[in-house]
Design a protein around this motif. Sequence first.
Motif, PDB file in Angstrom:
ATOM      1  N   VAL A 447       0.861  -1.187   0.000  1.00 47.85           N
ATOM      2  CA  VAL A 447       0.000   0.000   0.000  1.00 47.85           C
ATOM      3  C   VAL A 447       0.895   1.235   0.000  1.00 47.85           C
ATOM      4  CG1 VAL A 447      -1.704   1.294   1.347  1.00 47.85           C
ATOM      5  CG2 VAL A 447      -1.895  -1.188   1.143  1.00 47.85           C
ATOM      6  N   LEU A 448       0.449   2.287  -0.686  1.00 48.07           N
ATOM      7  CA  LEU A 448       1.157   3.560  -0.720  1.00 48.07           C
ATOM      8  C   LEU A 448       0.289   4.629  -0.068  1.00 48.07           C
ATOM      9  CD1 LEU A 448       3.380   5.537  -1.648  1.00 48.07           C
ATOM     10  CD2 LEU A 448       2.215   5.639  -3.877  1.00 48.07           C
ATOM     11  N   ILE A 449       0.837   5.282   0.951  1.00 40.68           N
ATOM     12  CA  ILE A 449       0.185   6.423   1.595  1.00 40.68           C
ATOM     13  C   ILE A 449       0.964   7.659   1.182  1.00 40.68           C
ATOM     14  CG2 ILE A 449      -0.535   7.463   3.772  1.00 40.68           C
ATOM     15  CD1 ILE A 449      -0.230   4.648   5.047  1.00 40.68           C
ATOM     16  N   ASP A 450       0.350   8.518   0.378  1.00 38.49           N
ATOM     17  CA  ASP A 450       1.038   9.701  -0.134  1.00 38.49           C
ATOM     18  C   ASP A 450       0.369  10.949   0.421  1.00 38.49           C
ATOM     19  OD1 ASP A 450       2.983  11.054  -1.732  1.00 38.49           O
ATOM     20  OD2 ASP A 450       1.396  11.514  -3.163  1.00 38.49           O
ATOM     21  N   HIS A 451       0.801  11.319   1.590  1.00 37.13           N
ATOM     22  CA  HIS A 451       0.373  12.510   2.313  1.00 37.13           C
ATOM     23  C   HIS A 451      -0.956  12.292   3.030  1.00 37.13           C
ATOM     24  CE1 HIS A 451      -0.891  16.971   2.611  1.00 37.13           C
ATOM     25  NE2 HIS A 451      -0.069  16.671   3.605  1.00 37.13           N
ATOM     26  N   THR A 452      -0.872  12.231   4.339  1.00 35.73           N
ATOM     27  CA  THR A 452      -2.066  12.160   5.175  1.00 35.73           C
ATOM     28  C   THR A 452      -1.817  12.926   6.468  1.00 35.73           C
ATOM     29  OG1 THR A 452      -3.696  10.656   6.174  1.00 35.73           O
ATOM     30  CG2 THR A 452      -1.400  10.011   6.360  1.00 35.73           C
ATOM     31  N   TRP A 453      -2.877  13.496   7.002  1.00 35.19           N
ATOM     32  CA  TRP A 453      -2.858  14.069   8.349  1.00 35.19           C
ATOM     33  C   TRP A 453      -3.933  13.355   9.140  1.00 35.19           C
ATOM     34  CZ3 TRP A 453      -5.481  19.025  10.410  1.00 35.19           C
ATOM     35  CH2 TRP A 453      -5.012  19.335  11.690  1.00 35.19           C
ATOM     36  N   VAL A 454      -3.518  12.693  10.214  1.00 29.82           N
ATOM     37  CA  VAL A 454      -4.416  11.899  11.042  1.00 29.82           C
ATOM     38  C   VAL A 454      -4.459  12.596  12.397  1.00 29.82           C
ATOM     39  CG1 VAL A 454      -4.915   9.574  11.881  1.00 29.82           C
ATOM     40  CG2 VAL A 454      -3.610   9.876   9.766  1.00 29.82           C
TER      41      VAL A 454
END
Length: 627
Positions: A447-454
């Motif tokens: 999986v690729l996560i390309d920019h997140t704010w959690v």
Amino acid sequence: MTARSFHARQLAAAGLGVALIAAALTAVPASAAPRHGDSAHPDFGPNVTIYGPDTPLDQIQSELDALADEQRDAEMSAERHAVYFLPGDYGTAEAPLQFEVGYYTEVAGLGASPEDVNVNGAIEVYNRCLGDEANPNCIALVNFWRTISNLSLEVNGAGQDGCRASANFWAVSQAVSMRRLDISGANLSLMDYCTAGPQYASGGFIADSRLPFVISGSQQQWLTRNSEVAGWSNGVWNQVFSGVVGAPSEANFPAEPYTTVAQTPVSREKPYLYVDDAGRYKVRVPAVRTNTSGVSWADGETAGRSIPISDFYIAKPGDSARKINAALALGKNLLFTPGVYDIDRTLQVWRPGTVVLGMGHATLTAKKGATPITVADVPGVVLAGLTVDAGEKLSRVLVKVGHGQGSGHLGKLSKKDPITLSDVYFRVGGPHVGKATTALEINADNVLIDHTWVWRADHGVEGFTNGVNGDTDRWRTNTGRNGVIVNGDNVTATGLFVEHFQRYNLLWKGDKGRVILYQNELPYDPPTQKDWTQRDGTLGYPGYVVGDDVKSHRLDGGGVYVFNQNNPSIITENGFSVPDAPGVKLHHIMTVNLSAGTITHVVNGVGGQADNTNTGSPQFIVDYPAS
């Protein structure tokens, strides 16, 4: 289990058959139905504004000024907006187009290339002033949720005062992205040094862009990925560059806060809406790239595939989760127009290659304890441009990728076409009380996560300081145990911002993980040390935890910050916790005290203590383990 058999089981469990699916779609009111077959004039609803080069410039200017005024202080509002420019030129050297971008606003060009839409002027974000004349309190620390993409900007400050004319200002913090831009004509400043001094800004993201000289200044952490930059100055802590032509050297770290990765190991640019030469609306889905640097459009059209707008269900606020699921069942992609959506049952994305794209920061709010989105173990799914909010009833998870049940993973997906999350943001609290056990759970591989704010909210309009105990009330009512849990192998994250969760902000249990820029603030509000102590007696939860069984993992550029404003005596033993395995490496990490609380060590008992004797002075480790 195949994707189709999983989907059939889910439909059966929900009591939906083909007839009911068809009935659900035909029951959509005509005013809310997507205009299939009308790819030249799709109905995007009232919160989308599209300008053409023939639109009078004074009309564009006045309308965008009004929108900026409306959204400048709308941090916790339900308003969402998208502004698009058809291919052409906007503004001139003598009459530039200059406007600000407020909360929950997306500004984008509709060309196949960034060079198809040309703005002469300025597209800016300034410090937000929260005080009064005597104490203006102008800061950029809460300038969240705004987007600019897919256009060329010739910076022109004609008519602005001398300070404002010196650069294009983009003074922002989390949940803000700049993508597919070609900026020239003057500097780009990531802080606003004209409004009550520079102040601090706290995080952002640039990808696939050609940039002038960039003034980072008081910007605390930033990721620039697969771009070109004419030069870069300053920065407070983590300024990370991945696949950036012209990036500064990291040789003088930490005296200069730069971390440079020569090539991005895996990337897929965010899908974008555009209009082809025949005037038809389409969505371009960029291809996966490995070991790259520079922009994707340097030699022509970004590699990938185009999907006609007729292949999308165009969702509008008020559409039910049942109707949206029915569209998915019929093979449609999803385009969420700007607004807030109440999601009372899970949206099930099960077909390989499905694109779920939000316009104007479309927001999905969990209702009745639902999980708003799940993605099956299938390749090529892209989620992009969405904010997912926790509701007032506890959700076990807000977004689940892969159908493992938390302790393992089932999805052995190909590296060539990973499930991708781009500009997908999470919020637990803020505009209302939120409750979630975990915000994002990744069970699939590759999986690729390309920019997140959690984000578990540290401030908001309701349920935060609503009693005599202030933040103690927030700890009990606005509950978020875990930010991100990664169970899958070969998961890559470029730009991972996770903040304020009550146990694990990040728990990475999958093998061969790669993270490029991690930023974390520990929760502000534990009432007592007991509330922030693990069952085995360990004081606090590290902000970045890699599981004991992991054999291979790498982080480039990471920071964990402490600000225990509710109880400054709170202690966290380690900012980072990782297994001592030969394949586990942390590069350029730090902890820092922002004004209250203590982190005793940086990682695994190594590194100096961050406390109120060295507020604002990071405790750095260049490499762990030391080389």
